[in-house]
Motif scaffolding. Structure first.
Motif, PDB file in Angstrom:
ATOM      1  N   GLU A 198       0.994  -0.997   0.290  1.00  0.00           N
ATOM      2  CA  GLU A 198      -0.104  -0.295  -0.099  1.00  0.00           C
ATOM      3  C   GLU A 198       0.814   0.694  -0.095  1.00  0.00           C
ATOM      4  O   GLU A 198       1.487   1.413   0.995  1.00  0.00           O
ATOM      5  CB  GLU A 198      -0.861   0.069   1.571  1.00  0.00           C
ATOM      6  N   ASP A 199       0.530   2.149  -0.575  1.00  0.00           N
ATOM      7  CA  ASP A 199       1.475   3.270  -1.038  1.00  0.00           C
ATOM      8  C   ASP A 199       0.814   4.299  -0.614  1.00  0.00           C
ATOM      9  O   ASP A 199       1.676   6.089  -0.131  1.00  0.00           O
ATOM     10  CB  ASP A 199       2.162   3.480  -2.530  1.00  0.00           C
ATOM     11  N   GLU A 200      -0.312   4.768   0.439  1.00  0.00           N
ATOM     12  CA  GLU A 200      -0.884   5.611   0.783  1.00  0.00           C
ATOM     13  C   GLU A 200      -0.432   5.549   2.563  1.00  0.00           C
ATOM     14  O   GLU A 200      -0.604   5.034   3.203  1.00  0.00           O
ATOM     15  CB  GLU A 200      -2.053   5.662   0.638  1.00  0.00           C
TER      16      GLU A 200
ATOM     17  N   ASP B  90      -2.740  -3.213  -2.832  1.00  0.00           N
ATOM     18  CA  ASP B  90      -3.353  -2.453  -2.871  1.00  0.00           C
ATOM     19  C   ASP B  90      -2.996  -2.138  -4.457  1.00  0.00           C
ATOM     20  O   ASP B  90      -2.227  -3.180  -5.020  1.00  0.00           O
ATOM     21  CB  ASP B  90      -2.427  -0.995  -2.911  1.00  0.00           C
TER      22      ASP B  90
ATOM     23  N   THR C 227      -2.996   0.740  -6.938  1.00  0.00           N
ATOM     24  CA  THR C 227      -3.002   1.976  -8.038  1.00  0.00           C
ATOM     25  C   THR C 227      -1.794   1.787  -7.397  1.00  0.00           C
ATOM     26  O   THR C 227      -1.487   2.882  -6.046  1.00  0.00           O
ATOM     27  CB  THR C 227      -3.539   3.231  -8.348  1.00  0.00           C
TER      28      THR C 227
HETATM   29 CA    CA Z   1      -3.019   3.235  -4.431  1.00  0.00          CA
END
Ligand code: CA
Length: 224
Positions: free
Chosen positions: A7-9, A51, A53
């Protein structure tokens, strides 16, 4: 339970990690596909939360890689992309579940319990297609009890095609299952692995065929 969280957030990942840790999960968090790939090669996970995106691509492209490493690994996609075609793509790619963001944590935990209860075919110790048996524990394939002498990448290709037998597997999925992120992939190497695999299967008298689907990929099915 060890979880790989891709997850990048940052804030969302922190919230999720906190919630998972309160439920006594051990959480490894990565924010890139490339790091996720390294993580699955170096550690053994009981669950992946993925995730879509991500800065270096669509999380779904990781699913065949995860499946090749560990066919029984529960994978839940968590994505804001939650329209029906997105969810269908996720499940078709091999994810066990697909949860649209935002979601309630209680629902995520209920779905985690559900995927871990599921005694899916994917969790089997072996896969069969015609007379071939692929033993996932020992990572070897046999035809009529005779072990096939396959190179590592031929084994990976065969495992992916067998798991998805009867369906066309895109070239990219096969390449991702077979090569590391940093490997140079020559456009014809997959084809040469496939042709060696076909020859070895034919020599062993296997009753399956690997068909090339022009411009798309390959499909494994029983010989007519
Ligand atoms: Ca994302």
């Amino acid at each position: 339970m060890r979880v790989l969280l891709v997850e990048d957030e940052v804030e969302f990942a922190d919230t999720l990690r906190g919630a998972l840790e309160r439920e006594r999960f051990i959480v490894d968090h990565v924010d890139r596909l490339a790091f996720a790939r390294e993580a699955v090669l170096s550690a053994s996970y009981d669950l992946v939360l993925l995730d879509r995106t991500l800065p270096d691509g669509d999380g779904l492209s990781l699913v065949p890689v995860l499946r090749a490493e560990n066919p029984g690994l529960p994978i839940i996609v968590l994505s804001a992309r939650g329209e029906i075609p997105d969810r269908v793509a996720g499940l078709d790619e091999g994810a066990d579940d697909y949860l649209k963001k935002p979601f309630a944590l209680e629902e995520l935990f209920a779905r985690i319990r559900a995927v871990r209860r599921r005694p899916a075919d994917l969790g089997a110790e072996e896969i069969r297609a015609g007379s071939i048996i692929f033993d996932l524990t020992y990572d070897e394939a046999t035809v009529g009890g005779v072990r096939l002498d396959l190179a590592r990448r031929e084994l990976r290709v065969l495992a992916v095609l067998m798991k998805r037998r009867g369906r066309t597997v895109p070239r990219e999925s096969l390449e991702q299952a077979v090569y590391g992120f940093d490997d140079e992939v020559q456009s014809n190497t997959l084809d040469s692995h496939i042709s060696r695999l076909r020859r070895k299967l034919a020599e062993a008298g296997a009753d399956i065929e690997i068909h090339a689907i022009r411009g798309v990929g390959y499909l494994l099915r029983a010989s007519a």
